[in-house]
Design an enzyme around this catalytic site. Structure first.
Site, mmCIF file in Angstrom:
data_model
loop_
_atom_site.group_PDB
_atom_site.id
_atom_site.type_symbol
_atom_site.label_atom_id
_atom_site.label_comp_id
_atom_site.label_asym_id
_atom_site.label_seq_id
_atom_site.Cartn_x
_atom_site.Cartn_y
_atom_site.Cartn_z
ATOM 1 N N CYS A 2 33.861 26.536 24.306
ATOM 2 C CA CYS A 2 33.478 25.108 24.295
ATOM 3 C C CYS A 2 34.056 24.552 23.046
ATOM 4 O O CYS A 2 34.197 25.081 22.075
ATOM 5 C CB CYS A 2 32.044 24.869 24.165
ATOM 6 S SG CYS A 2 30.968 25.325 25.698
ATOM 7 N N ARG A 27 39.765 26.000 24.685
ATOM 8 C CA ARG A 27 38.408 26.701 24.657
ATOM 9 C C ARG A 27 37.453 26.694 25.602
ATOM 10 O O ARG A 27 36.527 27.316 25.728
ATOM 11 C CB ARG A 27 37.720 26.032 23.374
ATOM 12 C CG ARG A 27 38.626 26.200 21.947
ATOM 13 C CD ARG A 27 37.745 25.347 20.823
ATOM 14 N NE ARG A 27 36.469 26.170 20.589
ATOM 15 C CZ ARG A 27 36.494 27.164 19.635
ATOM 16 N NH1 ARG A 27 37.567 27.404 19.096
ATOM 17 N NH2 ARG A 27 35.334 27.766 19.549
ATOM 18 N N TRP A 73 32.716 25.213 28.508
ATOM 19 C CA TRP A 73 33.083 26.804 29.052
ATOM 20 C C TRP A 73 31.454 26.990 29.345
ATOM 21 O O TRP A 73 30.899 27.273 28.476
ATOM 22 C CB TRP A 73 33.632 27.766 28.336
ATOM 23 C CG TRP A 73 34.126 28.806 28.956
ATOM 24 C CD1 TRP A 73 35.078 29.339 29.700
ATOM 25 C CD2 TRP A 73 33.198 29.960 28.938
ATOM 26 N NE1 TRP A 73 34.964 30.556 30.316
ATOM 27 C CE2 TRP A 73 33.828 31.225 29.790
ATOM 28 C CE3 TRP A 73 32.003 30.534 28.559
ATOM 29 C CZ2 TRP A 73 33.415 32.058 30.291
ATOM 30 C CZ3 TRP A 73 31.439 31.780 28.936
ATOM 31 C CH2 TRP A 73 32.012 32.596 29.552
ATOM 32 N N ASN A 99 28.063 23.860 20.973
ATOM 33 C CA ASN A 99 28.877 25.155 21.270
ATOM 34 C C ASN A 99 28.145 26.377 21.045
ATOM 35 O O ASN A 99 27.835 26.575 19.603
ATOM 36 C CB ASN A 99 30.272 25.016 20.514
ATOM 37 C CG ASN A 99 30.917 26.438 20.639
ATOM 38 O OD1 ASN A 99 30.930 27.075 21.824
ATOM 39 N ND2 ASN A 99 31.932 26.551 19.628
ATOM 40 N N GLY A 100 28.019 27.294 21.886
ATOM 41 C CA GLY A 100 26.950 28.494 21.650
ATOM 42 C C GLY A 100 26.048 28.712 22.567
ATOM 43 O O GLY A 100 26.017 28.159 23.706
ATOM 44 N N GLU A 484 47.891 46.331 29.121
ATOM 45 C CA GLU A 484 48.314 44.820 28.748
ATOM 46 C C GLU A 484 48.771 44.155 29.757
ATOM 47 O O GLU A 484 48.725 42.857 30.140
ATOM 48 C CB GLU A 484 48.727 44.822 27.389
ATOM 49 C CG GLU A 484 49.146 43.542 26.863
ATOM 50 C CD GLU A 484 48.189 42.527 26.503
ATOM 51 O OE1 GLU A 484 47.015 42.896 26.637
ATOM 52 O OE2 GLU A 484 48.360 41.335 26.305
ATOM 53 N N LYS A 488 47.354 40.806 31.604
ATOM 54 C CA LYS A 488 48.372 39.517 31.652
ATOM 55 C C LYS A 488 48.286 39.089 33.109
ATOM 56 O O LYS A 488 47.939 37.850 33.446
ATOM 57 C CB LYS A 488 49.497 39.809 31.204
ATOM 58 C CG LYS A 488 49.727 39.613 29.605
ATOM 59 C CD LYS A 488 49.601 38.328 28.786
ATOM 60 C CE LYS A 488 48.038 38.562 28.547
ATOM 61 N NZ LYS A 488 47.617 38.870 27.281
ATOM 62 N N GLU A 491 44.869 37.804 34.449
ATOM 63 C CA GLU A 491 44.475 36.406 33.795
ATOM 64 C C GLU A 491 45.132 35.307 34.490
ATOM 65 O O GLU A 491 44.591 34.370 34.709
ATOM 66 C CB GLU A 491 44.859 36.492 32.429
ATOM 67 C CG GLU A 491 43.794 37.249 31.515
ATOM 68 C CD GLU A 491 44.163 37.004 30.087
ATOM 69 O OE1 GLU A 491 43.388 36.375 29.486
ATOM 70 O OE2 GLU A 491 45.182 37.352 29.569
ATOM 71 N N HIS A 507 44.914 61.441 39.681
ATOM 72 C CA HIS A 507 43.321 61.765 39.855
ATOM 73 C C HIS A 507 42.601 60.653 40.505
ATOM 74 O O HIS A 507 41.462 60.755 40.399
ATOM 75 C CB HIS A 507 43.036 62.062 38.205
ATOM 76 C CG HIS A 507 43.650 63.290 37.531
ATOM 77 N ND1 HIS A 507 43.294 64.540 38.062
ATOM 78 C CD2 HIS A 507 44.606 63.204 36.651
ATOM 79 C CE1 HIS A 507 44.019 65.262 37.271
ATOM 80 N NE2 HIS A 507 44.878 64.617 36.551
ATOM 81 N N LYS A 606 39.917 30.294 25.592
ATOM 82 C CA LYS A 606 40.585 31.307 24.590
ATOM 83 C C LYS A 606 39.979 31.949 23.471
ATOM 84 O O LYS A 606 40.039 33.169 23.344
ATOM 85 C CB LYS A 606 41.405 30.324 23.779
ATOM 86 C CG LYS A 606 42.301 30.479 22.461
ATOM 87 C CD LYS A 606 43.483 31.417 23.332
ATOM 88 C CE LYS A 606 44.442 31.739 22.521
ATOM 89 N NZ LYS A 606 45.342 33.071 23.059
HETATM 90 O O1 M6R Z 1 40.425 36.079 19.494
HETATM 91 P P1 M6R Z 1 40.395 37.644 20.100
HETATM 92 O O2 M6R Z 1 41.839 38.297 19.679
HETATM 93 O O3 M6R Z 1 39.332 38.434 19.214
HETATM 94 O O4 M6R Z 1 40.124 37.502 21.656
HETATM 95 C C1 M6R Z 1 39.861 38.792 22.221
HETATM 96 C C2 M6R Z 1 39.791 38.535 23.814
HETATM 97 O O5 M6R Z 1 39.257 37.521 24.125
HETATM 98 C C3 M6R Z 1 41.317 38.041 24.339
HETATM 99 O O6 M6R Z 1 42.629 39.101 23.934
HETATM 100 C C4 M6R Z 1 41.690 37.887 25.769
HETATM 101 O O7 M6R Z 1 41.319 39.009 26.281
HETATM 102 C C5 M6R Z 1 43.076 37.211 26.018
HETATM 103 N N1 M6R Z 1 42.785 36.227 27.091
HETATM 104 C C6 M6R Z 1 43.873 38.157 26.708
HETATM 105 O O8 M6R Z 1 45.178 37.457 26.852
#
Ligand code: M6R
Length: 611
Positions: A2, A27, A73, A99-100, A484, A488, A491, A507, A606
């Site tokens: 948020c 956010r 969010w 926010n929270g 990773e 990516k 996402e 396995h 984010k």
């Molecule tokens: O701000 P942070 O690095 O603590 O965030 C951690 C994850 O939320 C963040 O890396 C998330 O997995 C990303 N969307 C990955 O692209």
């Protein structure tokens, strides 16, 4: 998650708030809304992105010099108009953004239901707002006092900002566990979840701390704690330029940030890597060098992409420094009664420095006596403020929800730290130390070389854009890069993807392999190279569609596939920083060719400031 924005001063608040919401949309983007004051509080909200709110408000006059705005969010209640913020109290005289998460909202709601309150949303926010209004009514007190009383009863995390018809020139704000920055202008104040909505107007800011309350007018900012004691605001200067948070000619922030990496990696090395004196200068590491080199154990806590950086750091630190390392998901660590001993050092890795799980995990470890070292991108973030020391990644604001440049900067910082500690601990030779420094200094050019020509990656992306599933494989330092790559792709393109150590494939995951499954190997030259080639043969024998990232000039697998991406050769410890670049590009181009909003993938935000 948020984003919140608020303004009080002498200009019209709506344009400031709208622009701010667009900057904070990363956010959360389930719904958005604004509230301003005319002769009453006017609230406008809309499910969907900020552009939809903007369109719905075209032609509506918004003459107010005070206002609050929110981009959501969803936590409590589905994304919808009625669950969007701002919420308005039963009397219609107070509006609030939040926010929270209010964890004890059910108990508070029950109290209010007994007093005949009704609710028009499913949110915890509306409950807290009416709880505050109820306190004001029954105690015949000011809104400020009512907020203070209410927050003493609240369990959870919050930033709240309230607009009050009784005091139409004043905003009341408070925080615990979620970020709030106040920008100080000339007879005006800007409140926001981060500095991006503020930077255009002023560089003077105050970061509000937990359990602080701000009473904000155009020409006055009063900070108090929950005990009603006045606190002197600590005014800081923002070290950020407006250009850093704009797209600068790129179609998306994600691709802009991918292309920024030669520069961000250079910035991260600058002033730290001193090849002439053969040294690495990192103030935080130097300050705690005894604790670091004598650490019994290093525990790395992080989430998502930052956790992947932690896995690579584990391999590098154990190799170079001979210190045992454990890498923990912060969300698991915080709840499982972990053993933290004196002599353990915690590394918290986080781009935002606001991830709730990481924040609480390190609070727990700190209570048990551990030294906390933050590897963070956002200066002045919550994790930065509770860490004993740390190293910033200097990647600049990362707006795309998928982390790219922050990840490579994390790897650079962690590698420099490992090399520095190893040197101090004398677990590497001078020759190896210098060799790794030289390898690091060559990374910006090697990344630039990949970005110079993205044709092959684009071709492979187009070929596999309709796949329904993907497998990413790698060994050693490249195993976390496979993880990773899979994250990516999930996402950005919503394609199911899994990352595995290449040898582990036998396995179980090998059962997935058929002529429809793209299997990407990170197969650059390292100690595992021959073994990885054997794993590729196994996939080839089962007709999987092989894609490979290989070192430039390596033609070992030319006969197995046409889909080969060459990257500049590097030392195996440094190679992950380079090898991840084509994976970032691949997910970007696949996401774009599927017509998706790569900067704002569905369901994501984010910075994850809820647990
Ligand atoms: O701000 P942070 O690095 O603590 O965030 C951690 C994850 O939320 C963040 O890396 C998330 O997995 C990303 N969307 C990955 O692209």
């Amino acid at each position: 998650m948020c984003g919140i924005v608020a303004y009080v001063g002498n200009r019209e608040s709506y344009p400031v708030i709208l622009k701010g919401l667009k900057r904070l949309e990363y956010r959360g983007y389930d719904s958005s809304g604004v509230a301003v004051i005319s002769d009453k509080i006017e609230v406008y909200k809309k499910q969907g992105k900020v552009a939809e709110l903007e369109e719905s408000l075209l032609g509506i006059p918004m003459k107010s010099t005070i206002g609050i705005g929110h981009t959501r969010w969803a936590t409590h209640g589905e994304p919808s108009d009625r669950n969007a913020h701002p919420h308005i109290s039963k009397s219609g005289r107070i509006a609030m953004i939040h926010n929270g998460i209010i964890e004890n909202y059910a108990a508070l709601k029950l109290e209010l239901l007994k007093k005949d309150y009704t609710f028009s949303s499913d949110t915890d926010t509306e409950v807290l707002l009416n709880f505050i209004e109820d306190i004001r009514k029954h105690n015949a007190c000011s809104l400020e006092e009512a907020v203070r009383i209410a927050l003493k009863r609240v369990v959870g995390a919050y930033v709240i900002v309230l607009l009050d018809l009784e005091n139409p020139d004043t905003l009341i704000a408070a925080r615990k566990g979620s970020p709030l920055v106040i920008g100080i202008g000339k007879n005006e104040h800007f409140l926001a979840s981060d500095a991006s909505p503020i930077i255009e107007y002023t560089k003077e800011v105050v970061y509000i701390n937990d359990y602080e309350l701000a009473i904000v007018k155009g020409n006055e900012l009063i900070l108090k704690n929950l005990g009603n004691e006045v606190i002197t605001p600590f005014v800081q200067k923002l070290d950020m330029e407006l250009a850093a948070i704009e797209k600068g000619g790129f179609n998306h922030f994600m691709i802009k940030e991918i292309f920024e990496q030669p520069q961000t990696i250079f910035d991260c090395l600058r002033g730290r890597l001193d090849l002439t004196r053969s040294d690495i200068m990192m103030a935080g590491v130097e300050k705690y060098i005894d604790e670091l080199k004598n650490a019994n154990r290093i525990i790395i806590v992080a989430c998502g992409t930052s956790w992947h950086a932690g896995l690579i750091a584990e391999y590098i630190i154990e190799e170079l420094c001979r210190i045992p390392v454990e890498v923990e998901y912060a969300s698991e660590f915080r709840y499982r009664n972990p053993i933290v001993n004196k002599g353990d050092v915690i590394f918290a890795i986080s781009q935002s420095g606001e991830t709730a799980d990481t924040l609480v995990a390190i609070e727990r470890a700190k209570e048990q006596g551990a030294i906390i070292f933050g590897i963070l991108n956002v200066v002045g973030s919550s994790i930065a403020r509770i860490s004993h020391a740390g190293a910033y990644t200097h990647a600049g604001p990362e707006i795309g929800v998928a982390s790219t440049k922050a990840f490579t900067a994390q790897l650079v910082v962690l590698t420099m730290m490992a090399i520095k500690i190893a040197k101090e601990k004398q677990t590497i030779s001078e020759g190896r130390f210098v060799q790794l420094m030289e390898e690091l200094s060559a990374v910006p050019d090697k990344v630039a070389a990949i970005l110079k020509d993205t044709y092959v990656v684009e071709r492979i992306a187009a070929k596999h854009a309709t796949a329904s599933s993907f497998l990413f494989l790698g060994r050693g330092y490249n195993f976390p890069i496979a993880l990773e790559g899979a994250l990516k792709l999930k996402e950005i393109s919503y394609i199911h993807a899994e990352g595995y150590p290449a040898a582990e494939m036998k396995h179980g995951p090998i059962a997935l392999v058929d002529e429809n499954l793209p299997v990407l190997f990170v197969a650059t030259k390292d100690a595992y190279h021959q073994k990885v080639i054997s794993n590729m043969q196994e996939i080839n024998a089962r007709k999987g569609k092989l894609i490979a990232i290989v070192s430039a000039g390596d033609h070992t697998i030319d006969a197995l596939t046409d889909d080969i991406i060459e990257v500049p050769e590097a030392d195996e410890l440094i190679a992950p920083i380079i090898n991840v670049i084509p994976l970032q590009l691949l997910s970007y181009y696949i996401g774009v060719s599927r017509g998706l909003d790569v900067d704002k993938p569905r369901n994501l935000a984010k910075s994850v400031t809820v647990e």
